[in-house]
Every structure is written in C-alpha cells, then in structure tokens.
Motif scaffolding. Structure first.
Motif, short mmCIF file in Angstrom:
data_model
loop_
_atom_site.label_atom_id
_atom_site.label_comp_id
_atom_site.label_asym_id
_atom_site.label_seq_id
_atom_site.Cartn_x
_atom_site.Cartn_y
_atom_site.Cartn_z
N GLN A 103 0.83 -1.20 0.27
CA GLN A 103 -0.63 -0.23 -0.31
C GLN A 103 0.79 1.59 0.04
OE1 GLN A 103 -2.96 -0.13 2.12
NE2 GLN A 103 -2.80 -2.70 2.65
N GLY A 104 2.29 1.16 -0.47
CA GLY A 104 3.55 2.43 -0.24
C GLY A 104 3.53 2.67 1.23
N TYR A 105 3.22 2.37 2.42
CA TYR A 105 3.81 2.29 3.95
C TYR A 105 5.59 2.02 3.58
CZ TYR A 105 -1.07 2.89 4.51
OH TYR A 105 -2.09 3.80 4.90
N GLY A 106 5.70 1.40 3.40
CA GLY A 106 7.36 0.53 3.37
C GLY A 106 8.16 1.59 1.99
N LYS A 107 7.71 2.26 1.16
CA LYS A 107 8.50 3.19 1.03
C LYS A 107 8.66 4.85 0.98
CE LYS A 107 8.60 5.57 -4.11
NZ LYS A 107 7.88 5.56 -5.09
N GLN A 108 6.52 5.03 1.95
CA GLN A 108 7.13 5.94 2.67
C GLN A 108 8.18 5.65 3.79
OE1 GLN A 108 4.55 8.88 3.14
NE2 GLN A 108 4.98 8.47 0.60
N THR A 109 8.01 4.77 4.41
CA THR A 109 8.62 4.88 5.59
C THR A 109 10.52 5.08 5.14
OG1 THR A 109 7.43 3.18 6.71
CG2 THR A 109 9.26 3.36 7.39
N LEU A 110 11.07 4.37 4.06
CA LEU A 110 11.84 5.09 3.64
C LEU A 110 12.14 5.85 3.48
CD1 LEU A 110 12.76 1.91 2.06
CD2 LEU A 110 13.49 1.55 4.32
N LEU A 111 11.86 7.05 3.06
CA LEU A 111 12.16 7.91 2.30
C LEU A 111 11.13 9.43 3.51
CD1 LEU A 111 9.62 8.10 -1.52
CD2 LEU A 111 11.75 8.12 -0.77
N LEU A 112 10.80 8.78 4.45
CA LEU A 112 11.40 9.61 5.94
C LEU A 112 11.76 8.98 6.77
CD1 LEU A 112 9.44 11.43 7.61
CD2 LEU A 112 8.16 10.03 8.78
N VAL A 113 12.43 7.99 6.65
CA VAL A 113 14.37 7.66 7.29
C VAL A 113 15.09 8.81 6.40
CG1 VAL A 113 16.00 5.72 7.92
CG2 VAL A 113 13.35 5.47 8.11
N GLU A 114 15.08 8.77 5.44
CA GLU A 114 15.80 9.31 4.38
C GLU A 114 16.07 10.99 5.44
OE1 GLU A 114 15.45 8.64 0.46
OE2 GLU A 114 16.22 6.48 0.68
N GLU A 115 14.81 11.40 5.09
CA GLU A 115 14.32 13.03 5.65
C GLU A 115 15.33 13.07 7.12
OE1 GLU A 115 10.86 15.89 6.05
OE2 GLU A 115 11.65 15.07 3.81
N GLU A 116 14.57 11.46 7.80
CA GLU A 116 14.42 12.56 9.00
C GLU A 116 16.31 12.13 9.06
OE1 GLU A 116 12.37 11.16 12.31
OE2 GLU A 116 14.09 9.57 12.79
N ALA A 117 17.32 11.41 8.71
CA ALA A 117 18.42 10.81 8.76
C ALA A 117 19.32 12.32 8.60
CB ALA A 117 19.51 9.43 8.02
N LYS A 118 18.78 12.76 7.32
CA LYS A 118 19.20 14.05 6.76
C LYS A 118 19.26 15.24 7.63
CE LYS A 118 18.11 14.13 1.81
NZ LYS A 118 17.27 14.46 0.75
N GLU A 119 18.31 15.33 8.00
CA GLU A 119 18.30 16.57 9.92
C GLU A 119 19.02 15.97 10.87
OE1 GLU A 119 13.99 16.27 10.39
OE2 GLU A 119 13.10 17.50 8.27
N LYS A 120 19.32 14.81 10.42
CA LYS A 120 20.06 14.74 12.18
C LYS A 120 21.52 14.80 11.30
CE LYS A 120 17.22 11.42 14.12
NZ LYS A 120 16.09 12.11 15.03
N GLY A 121 22.10 15.46 10.28
CA GLY A 121 23.25 15.08 9.60
C GLY A 121 24.16 14.18 8.58
N LEU A 122 22.82 12.55 7.89
CA LEU A 122 23.72 11.73 8.00
C LEU A 122 24.16 11.84 6.41
CD1 LEU A 122 22.51 9.36 10.86
CD2 LEU A 122 24.29 10.28 11.19
#
Length: 161
Positions: A103-122
């Motif tokens: 239903q797209g939740y896996g993709k959305q989860t990974l994209l949100l991890v990527e965004e959050e990781a960027k915000e943490k300087g990763l």
C-alpha cells in the motif's frame, strides 16, 4: 518537507518490550533460514545481537525506534535505525505489518527515514537484506539503493541521501 501519509512515533515501554521479543525471535528465524546459524544457536545469537545494539534498551543513544502510523492513526509497522559511524544511518530492522503491505507504506517509511537522517546530519542510509527477501530487495532497488557487498545470503545496500 515532503508530504507523507505516515508519521513516526516513539514506542511505549510495553510496545518496546513486545518489539524486542518479536525482533529477537524473528532474527533467530532469519539466521536459521539464511544458514548463518544452527537451530540450536540461533536464538542465543539473536539475543546477543539485539542487546549488543541496544544495551540500554530503547534509551540507547543514537538509536531511533519508531512505530509507523498512517493518516488514520493506525500502527502499520516498525522502523529501527541507528547513527552508524559519523554520517551513516543503519537500518537495523524494518517491518510493515502484513495487512498493510503493498500500500506504499514501506516506500514512505524509507523516504521519511532518509529525510529524518538528513536532518540529523547523516549523509547515507545502509542496511542488510537477506537474498530470499525478494519483496524487500525489490523495494530497496526501486528507491535506488545500491548493492555494496554480498556475503552468502546477506546483501548490504547503501544510498547517498
């Protein structure tokens, strides 16, 4: 910020305890299925690995364990990643519950991890996937994760974010 149909929330202590129990058992099954451990050694190996990553449980520094929640406020899965080395987010575990898959939740989860990781300087996201997990592997490839290593049944994948 991108529009997401999901959000992350921290696990309660009770939810974390249930997650820990599930994660250890699930990983022990993966160790057996992949041929990395015998049935006799798998559970102990999985416990050692889990507690090695999280010596202070959910309060272990630089570890982020979230319930994935959809726009209807339903829990649809769990994601656990950690700051690994100085600029890498390592995904330790990732699960979308069966009735919410495709239903797209896996993709959305990974994209949100990527965004959050960027915000943490990763700057990168890294994880391991077993070769037999074809659905997960296909998802990761669709999001442009690249294979950086293969050892037996284990594939390491990385993406610059």
């Amino acid at each position: 910020m991108k529009n997401f149909s999901i959000r992350f929330r921290e696990l309660s202590d009770d939810e974390f305890d249930k997650f820990a129990e599930w994660d250890i058992l699930d990983y022990s099954k993966d160790l057996i299925k992949s041929g990395l451990c015998s049935k006799e050694d798998a559970l102990e190996s999985a416990k050692k690995s889990f507690h090695g990553f999280l010596p202070e449980g959910k309060y272990t520094k630089d570890n982020f364990i979230y319930m994935v929640v959809n726009s209807n406020n339903q829990d649809v899965g769990i994601i656990w990643y950690q700051k690994y080395q100085k600029d890498i987010a390592f995904i330790c575990d990732f699960l979308i519950y069966e009735n919410f898959r495709r239903q797209g939740y896996g993709k959305q989860t990974l994209l949100l991890v990527e965004e959050e990781a960027k915000e943490k300087g990763l700057k990168k996201v890294l994880f391991n996937v077993f070769k037999y997990n074809k659905a997960a592997f296909s998802l990761y490839k669709s999001l442009e994760y690249k294979i950086i290593d293969e050892v037996g049944e284990n594939i390491s994948m990385l993406k610059n974010i």
